[in-house]
Design a protein around this motif. Structure first.
Motif, PDB file in Angstrom:
ATOM      1  N   UNK A   9      -5.586  30.461   1.308  1.00  0.00           N
ATOM      2  CA  UNK A   9      -4.738  29.304   1.419  1.00  0.00           C
ATOM      3  C   UNK A   9      -5.371  28.423   1.532  1.00  0.00           C
ATOM      4  N   UNK A  10      -6.175  27.199   1.584  1.00  0.00           N
ATOM      5  CA  UNK A  10      -6.775  26.903   1.724  1.00  0.00           C
ATOM      6  C   UNK A  10      -6.044  24.712   2.150  1.00  0.00           C
ATOM      7  N   UNK A  11      -5.954  24.513   3.652  1.00  0.00           N
ATOM      8  CA  UNK A  11      -5.212  23.663   3.900  1.00  0.00           C
ATOM      9  C   UNK A  11      -5.594  22.238   2.899  1.00  0.00           C
ATOM     10  N   UNK A  12      -3.921  21.488   2.612  1.00  0.00           N
ATOM     11  CA  UNK A  12      -5.042  20.292   1.767  1.00  0.00           C
ATOM     12  C   UNK A  12      -5.089  19.147   3.091  1.00  0.00           C
ATOM     13  N   UNK A  13      -5.304  18.257   2.748  1.00  0.00           N
ATOM     14  CA  UNK A  13      -5.380  16.891   3.505  1.00  0.00           C
ATOM     15  C   UNK A  13      -5.001  15.876   2.235  1.00  0.00           C
ATOM     16  N   UNK A  14      -2.896  15.475   3.183  1.00  0.00           N
ATOM     17  CA  UNK A  14      -2.410  14.719   2.184  1.00  0.00           C
ATOM     18  C   UNK A  14      -2.831  13.032   2.827  1.00  0.00           C
ATOM     19  N   UNK A  15      -3.030  12.427   3.569  1.00  0.00           N
ATOM     20  CA  UNK A  15      -3.907  11.396   3.937  1.00  0.00           C
ATOM     21  C   UNK A  15      -4.747  10.961   3.037  1.00  0.00           C
ATOM     22  N   UNK A  16      -5.281  11.806   2.542  1.00  0.00           N
ATOM     23  CA  UNK A  16      -6.973  10.950   1.656  1.00  0.00           C
ATOM     24  C   UNK A  16      -5.868  11.274   0.010  1.00  0.00           C
ATOM     25  N   UNK A  17      -5.215  11.566  -0.217  1.00  0.00           N
ATOM     26  CA  UNK A  17      -4.129  11.541  -1.192  1.00  0.00           C
ATOM     27  C   UNK A  17      -2.998  10.424  -0.774  1.00  0.00           C
ATOM     28  N   UNK A  18      -2.804   9.807   0.027  1.00  0.00           N
ATOM     29  CA  UNK A  18      -1.746   8.628   0.049  1.00  0.00           C
ATOM     30  C   UNK A  18      -2.382   7.838   0.107  1.00  0.00           C
ATOM     31  N   UNK A  19      -3.281   7.545   0.603  1.00  0.00           N
ATOM     32  CA  UNK A  19      -4.044   6.069   1.087  1.00  0.00           C
ATOM     33  C   UNK A  19      -4.931   6.103  -0.577  1.00  0.00           C
ATOM     34  N   UNK A  20      -4.831   6.552  -1.745  1.00  0.00           N
ATOM     35  CA  UNK A  20      -5.565   6.970  -2.892  1.00  0.00           C
ATOM     36  C   UNK A  20      -5.773   4.948  -2.968  1.00  0.00           C
ATOM     37  N   UNK A  21      -7.034   4.618  -4.151  1.00  0.00           N
ATOM     38  CA  UNK A  21      -6.668   3.630  -5.041  1.00  0.00           C
ATOM     39  C   UNK A  21      -5.583   3.516  -5.236  1.00  0.00           C
ATOM     40  N   UNK A  22      -5.200   4.472  -5.927  1.00  0.00           N
ATOM     41  CA  UNK A  22      -3.579   4.506  -7.466  1.00  0.00           C
ATOM     42  C   UNK A  22      -2.448   3.022  -6.516  1.00  0.00           C
ATOM     43  N   UNK A  23      -3.006   4.016  -5.066  1.00  0.00           N
ATOM     44  CA  UNK A  23      -1.435   3.468  -3.203  1.00  0.00           C
ATOM     45  C   UNK A  23      -1.954   1.949  -2.853  1.00  0.00           C
ATOM     46  N   UNK A  24      -2.563   2.157  -3.008  1.00  0.00           N
ATOM     47  CA  UNK A  24      -3.211   0.506  -2.817  1.00  0.00           C
ATOM     48  C   UNK A  24      -3.017  -0.717  -3.552  1.00  0.00           C
ATOM     49  N   UNK A  25      -3.634  -0.555  -4.633  1.00  0.00           N
ATOM     50  CA  UNK A  25      -3.405  -1.280  -6.197  1.00  0.00           C
ATOM     51  C   UNK A  25      -1.511  -1.982  -6.183  1.00  0.00           C
ATOM     52  N   UNK A  26      -0.892  -0.731  -5.637  1.00  0.00           N
ATOM     53  CA  UNK A  26       1.064  -0.330  -5.436  1.00  0.00           C
ATOM     54  C   UNK A  26       1.057  -1.572  -5.067  1.00  0.00           C
ATOM     55  N   UNK A  27       0.037  -1.556  -3.293  1.00  0.00           N
ATOM     56  CA  UNK A  27       0.732  -1.648  -2.632  1.00  0.00           C
ATOM     57  C   UNK A  27       0.421  -3.818  -2.341  1.00  0.00           C
ATOM     58  N   UNK A  28      -0.563  -4.079  -3.286  1.00  0.00           N
ATOM     59  CA  UNK A  28      -1.418  -5.174  -3.587  1.00  0.00           C
ATOM     60  C   UNK A  28      -0.478  -5.819  -4.752  1.00  0.00           C
ATOM     61  N   UNK A  29       0.323  -4.880  -5.300  1.00  0.00           N
ATOM     62  CA  UNK A  29       0.771  -5.650  -6.519  1.00  0.00           C
ATOM     63  C   UNK A  29       2.529  -5.902  -5.878  1.00  0.00           C
ATOM     64  N   UNK A  30       2.911  -4.991  -5.586  1.00  0.00           N
ATOM     65  CA  UNK A  30       3.941  -5.146  -4.477  1.00  0.00           C
ATOM     66  C   UNK A  30       4.439  -6.233  -3.191  1.00  0.00           C
ATOM     67  N   UNK A  31       3.511  -6.578  -2.095  1.00  0.00           N
ATOM     68  CA  UNK A  31       2.827  -8.203  -1.769  1.00  0.00           C
ATOM     69  C   UNK A  31       2.900  -8.729  -3.094  1.00  0.00           C
ATOM     70  N   UNK A  32       2.199  -9.697  -3.532  1.00  0.00           N
ATOM     71  CA  UNK A  32       2.174 -10.035  -4.714  1.00  0.00           C
ATOM     72  C   UNK A  32       3.471 -10.775  -5.015  1.00  0.00           C
ATOM     73  N   UNK A  33       4.236  -9.224  -6.071  1.00  0.00           N
ATOM     74  CA  UNK A  33       5.853  -9.982  -6.246  1.00  0.00           C
ATOM     75  C   UNK A  33       6.345 -10.869  -5.426  1.00  0.00           C
ATOM     76  N   UNK A  34       6.480  -9.701  -4.418  1.00  0.00           N
ATOM     77  CA  UNK A  34       7.397 -10.644  -2.757  1.00  0.00           C
ATOM     78  C   UNK A  34       6.879 -11.761  -1.806  1.00  0.00           C
ATOM     79  N   UNK A  35       5.523 -12.329  -2.158  1.00  0.00           N
ATOM     80  CA  UNK A  35       5.216 -13.769  -1.947  1.00  0.00           C
ATOM     81  C   UNK A  35       5.990 -14.203  -2.690  1.00  0.00           C
ATOM     82  N   UNK A  36       5.315 -13.693  -4.347  1.00  0.00           N
ATOM     83  CA  UNK A  36       6.016 -15.532  -5.115  1.00  0.00           C
ATOM     84  C   UNK A  36       7.297 -15.372  -5.102  1.00  0.00           C
ATOM     85  N   UNK A  37       7.865 -13.665  -5.091  1.00  0.00           N
ATOM     86  CA  UNK A  37       9.226 -14.273  -4.939  1.00  0.00           C
ATOM     87  C   UNK A  37       9.469 -15.299  -3.813  1.00  0.00           C
TER      88      UNK A  37
END
Length: 74
Positions: A1-29
């Motif tokens: 069994x090979x170990x997987x690095x979950x830190x790289x998966x959690x900090x992917x481009x999709x996660x950063x995009x979700x963070x940016x969208x959430x931050x924009x919604x928070x600022x506008x509201x």
């Protein structure tokens, strides 16, 4: 069994995009609450005009951003 690095998966481009969208919604509201609820109270407490209160807000935000940027680079 090979170990997987979950830190790289959690900090992917999709996660950063979700963070940016959430931050924009928070600022506008929150901007509406700042201008309608907090700004008149701030003006009355310090006997400021709307222009002076807005200028003070921009200056304080500039100190916040500049302090973080130059504090981390120095």
């Amino acid at each position: 069994m090979t170990p997987t690095n979950t830190a790289l998966v959690a900090d992917g481009s999709y996660a950063w995009m979700r963070l940016a969208i959430t931050l924009a919604i928070s600022v506008l509201s929150s901007a509406g609450m700042w201008t309608v609820v907090l700004m008149p109270t701030f003006e009355a407490d310090f006997h400021l005009t709307r222009t002076e209160a807005s200028y003070y807000t921009v200056v304080m935000l500039s100190f916040l951003i500049g302090g973080n940027v130059f504090g981390k680079s120095g």
